[in-house]
Motif scaffolding. Structure first.
Motif: not given
Length: 276
Positions: A43-47, A91-95, A192-196
């Protein structure tokens, strides 16, 4: 995830990032077709590979980034709404990032909108002051930013939402598309920064040292994905601007409707999506 998977996803990202057909939605679909599991790294890769695609904007439009400070202030004004929405709904977006049905539905609905968008906002309509708008005001930039918030739902398409927002403010097709490109830089860099950061925080909580945050193969996958997405996006940007300026958005609407409808049919028939 294999190198083959990373290559295909990066090509999909590079082609779709600036088209109004949803890059995230297409990567979710491609992942399902390829049987890629929704692990934390995948999931991180896709962002993160979206960074490679949006860097192409700097290469194509580098002269535009040497403009006055107003250019950057307008991007900031347009960027702020999605920051607020993203932080509140993270959290809702990640789901939703794991939901093919959501992507299928939003592709279909968004396609219907694009099917009629040229009729709703014909280019011969005058902008403010009786002239077509090629440079949005601060108010218009904010409205465009509000439209971008719709893209937190996978399948909506950040590009489509932002372009529709621009057209609603009477920007020309070219100006609306280009402002969407520019707005991608702060938006996707922040995402990307937030997900990292979240990935690092979760790893730290699990007792993983920073030096071991990514395996050697994962680093290579991220590098491959970003480089391929960058090269493919360079070509996609130039082709898209020329196409949409001349022909409008109807073709993208038809494409979205076809893809969304096919996915809903497959899901309704309970057929497996993993075919590759």
């Amino acid at each position: 995830m294999t190198y083959w998977h990373a290559l295909l996803l990066a090509i999909v990202e590079g082609i779709t990032e600036f088209l109004p057909i949803s890059s995230t939605g297409h990567m979710i679909i491609a992942s399902a077709l390829l049987g890629i599991q929704p692990t934390a790294f995948n999931k991180l890769f896709m962002v993160v590979i979206q960074l490679g695609a949006i860097l192409s904007v700097l290469v194509v439009y580098w002269k535009r980034f040497l403009q006055s400070i107003d250019f950057y202030l307008k991007l900031l004004v347009a960027f702020l709404p999605v920051v607020v929405v993203g932080l509140l709904l993270k959290k809702h977006i990640d789901a939703l990032l794991e939901s093919v049905p959501v992507v299928a539905s939003t592709l279909l609905l968004g396609g219907i909108v694009l099917l009629f968008i040229d009729r709703w906002f014909p280019q011969e309509d005058p902008g403010e002051g009786g002239h077509p708008v090629t440079n949005p005001s601060f108010r218009q930039a904010f409205v465009i930013g509000v439209f971008q918030c719709l893209a937190v739902i996978p399948g909506v398409s950040r590009s489509a939402a932002t372009i529709v927002g621009g057209l609603s403010q009477r920007l020309t097709r070219k100006a609306a598309a280009e402002f969407a490109f520019f707005l991608a830089l702060p938006t996707m860099t922040a995402a990307a920064a937030k997900d990292l950061y979240d990935y690092y925080k979760d790893a730290k909580a699990a007792g993983v040292d920073f030096s071991r945050l990514f395996s050697g193969q994962e680093v290579k996958l991220l590098l491959l994905g970003n480089v391929v997405a960058f090269v493919v996006a360079l070509l996609a940007i130039r082709l898209f601007v020329g196409f949409v300026t001349k022909y409008g958005f109807r073709a993208f609407g038809i494409y979205r409707i076809i893809v969304g409808a096919l996915l809903l049919i497959l899901l309704g028939l309970d057929l497996p999506l993993e075919i590759l």
